[in-house]
Design an enzyme around this catalytic site. Structure first.
Site, PDB file in Angstrom:
ATOM      1  N   SER A  19       0.828  -1.195   0.000  1.00 29.75           N
ATOM      2  CA  SER A  19       0.000   0.000   0.000  1.00 29.75           C
ATOM      3  C   SER A  19       0.872   1.257   0.000  1.00 29.75           C
ATOM      4  CB  SER A  19      -0.884  -0.002   1.241  1.00 29.75           C
ATOM      5  OG  SER A  19      -0.083  -0.144   2.388  1.00 29.75           O
ATOM      6  N   CYS A  81       2.287  -6.670   1.584  1.00 27.27           N
ATOM      7  CA  CYS A  81       1.399  -5.873   2.429  1.00 27.27           C
ATOM      8  C   CYS A  81       0.528  -6.887   3.144  1.00 27.27           C
ATOM      9  CB  CYS A  81       0.552  -4.965   1.536  1.00 27.27           C
ATOM     10  SG  CYS A  81      -0.762  -4.097   2.400  1.00 27.27           S
ATOM     11  N   GLU A 160       5.829   6.037  10.049  1.00 26.84           N
ATOM     12  CA  GLU A 160       6.023   6.903   8.880  1.00 26.84           C
ATOM     13  C   GLU A 160       6.621   8.245   9.267  1.00 26.84           C
ATOM     14  OE1 GLU A 160       2.834   6.902   6.077  1.00 26.84           O
ATOM     15  OE2 GLU A 160       3.368   4.829   5.598  1.00 26.84           O
ATOM     16  N   CYS A 192       2.405  -6.627   9.912  1.00 26.40           N
ATOM     17  CA  CYS A 192       2.278  -5.426   9.086  1.00 26.40           C
ATOM     18  C   CYS A 192       3.680  -5.115   8.589  1.00 26.40           C
ATOM     19  CB  CYS A 192       1.745  -4.266   9.931  1.00 26.40           C
ATOM     20  SG  CYS A 192       1.770  -2.690   9.047  1.00 26.40           S
TER      21      CYS A 192
HETATM   22  N1  DGL Z   1       1.412  -2.114   4.472  1.00 26.03           N
HETATM   23  C1  DGL Z   1       0.240  -2.283   5.291  1.00 26.03           C
HETATM   24  C2  DGL Z   1       0.257  -3.665   5.897  1.00 26.03           C
HETATM   25  O1  DGL Z   1       1.276  -4.357   5.845  1.00 26.03           O
HETATM   26  C3  DGL Z   1       0.188  -1.235   6.380  1.00 26.03           C
HETATM   27  C4  DGL Z   1      -0.142   0.134   5.895  1.00 26.03           C
HETATM   28  C5  DGL Z   1      -1.585   0.296   5.470  1.00 26.03           C
HETATM   29  O2  DGL Z   1      -2.485   0.359   6.310  1.00 26.03           O
HETATM   30  O3  DGL Z   1      -1.802   0.348   4.257  1.00 26.03           O
HETATM   31  O4  DGL Z   1      -0.729  -4.079   6.435  1.00 26.03           O
END
Ligand code: DGL
Length: 276
Positions: A19, A81, A160, A192
């Site tokens: 994402s 992701c 972030e 995550c």
């Molecule tokens: N990259 C997303 C994940 O691994 C976290 C960031 C988002 O909420 O898009 O779940």
């Protein structure tokens, strides 16, 4: 007569998407393990975060980004992701004709191998935790393991902001992890792709009796096996590189992650997606 030479798909890139920027933890693990492979990474920075969105939306976004990766001749798609892995992989497998690797299954497999007490914690976005994907993946391997999950929606923005070592992040982690630690977990899955960047802070909050499981390294091992099984591994005399494209020109966190992960990212390309 000229003979037609078939392109060698082993030389095509591994397509990786997230994402946003967090999936670079997976790209970094891939580059370390598979230096012959070229990686084409797309971060959907125009529409991040996915973590609070519905399955339908996450599926649609993932299909669109998967299409952009195939336009780059990706020989395999790595869903770097957790939210997209938890919600969109069945849809991606229906639509795309290349092997697809998610990050949930490798993390779940390591958690099962790691736990001694058979009490595993999982942290992730709201959407990942609500999907129950980790519980299913862990209990499919060992139904006697108890899984305790907690959504941690404030962690992605803190990471972030580069607040990896900050008392505010420590307080937020203490609050989120308390109910899991009360269940005497001995293993905690970082569900995550952002979270490995805050690994030290998470380790401090979880305490020394809890082993952290990071899906990035294990996902890279799964990709290595998948490439081999499909005869798609790049020849070992190749030197791969990492190309990064974003769907919006937001580079601030990219440069933070580049430093934290010791990655060499040159110019970033832009790709357009339909406004969500
Ligand atoms: N990259 C997303 C994940 O691994 C976290 C960031 C988002 O909420 O898009 O779940």
């Amino acid at each position: 007569m000229e003979t037609e030479t078939r392109p060698d798909s082993r030389l095509d890139p591994i397509g990786v998407f997230d994402s946003g920027i967090g999936g670079l933890t997976v790209a970094a693990a891939l580059s370390r393990l598979l230096p012959s492979e070229t990686i084409f990474y797309i971060g959907d920075t125009a529409r991040v975060p996915y973590g609070g969105k519905s399955r339908k939306t996450v599926e649609r976004y993932s299909v669109e980004i998967g299409g952009l990766l195939l336009a780059e001749q990706a020989k395999i798609i790595v869903v770097a992701c957790n939210t997209a892995s938890a919600l969109a992989v069945p849809r991606l497998k229906q639509i795309f004709n290349v092997p697809i690797q998610d990050v949930v299954a490798p993390g779940a497999a390591v958690a099962v191998r790691t736990t001694r007490s058979k009490r595993v914690g999982v942290v992730g976005t709201r959407a990942t935790i609500a999907s129950g994907a980790y519980e299913r993946a862990i209990q499919a391997l060992d139904p006697t393991i108890e899984v305790f999950s907690a959504p941690c929606p404030l962690l992605v923005p803190l990471i972030e902001e580069g607040m990896f070592n900050d008392s505010i992040t420590d307080q937020v982690l203490a609050r989120y992890l308390q109910p899991l630690l009360e269940q005497s977990i001995d293993t905690l899955v970082l569900g995550c792709t952002h979270y490995p960047l805050a690994r030290q802070a998470i380790a401090r909050a979880a305490g020394e009796n809890v082993t952290l499981v990071d899906s990035a390294e294990n996902c890279a091992l799964a990709v290595q096996a998948l490439l081999k099984a499909n005869s798609l591994a790049a020849p070992s005399d190749q030197l791969g590189h990492l190309n990064v494209a974003l769907t919006d020109a937001t580079e601030g966190f990219l440069r933070t992650a580049e430093r934290a992960l010791n990655l060499q990212i040159g110019d970033v390309e832009l790709r357009s997606v339909q406004a969500g």
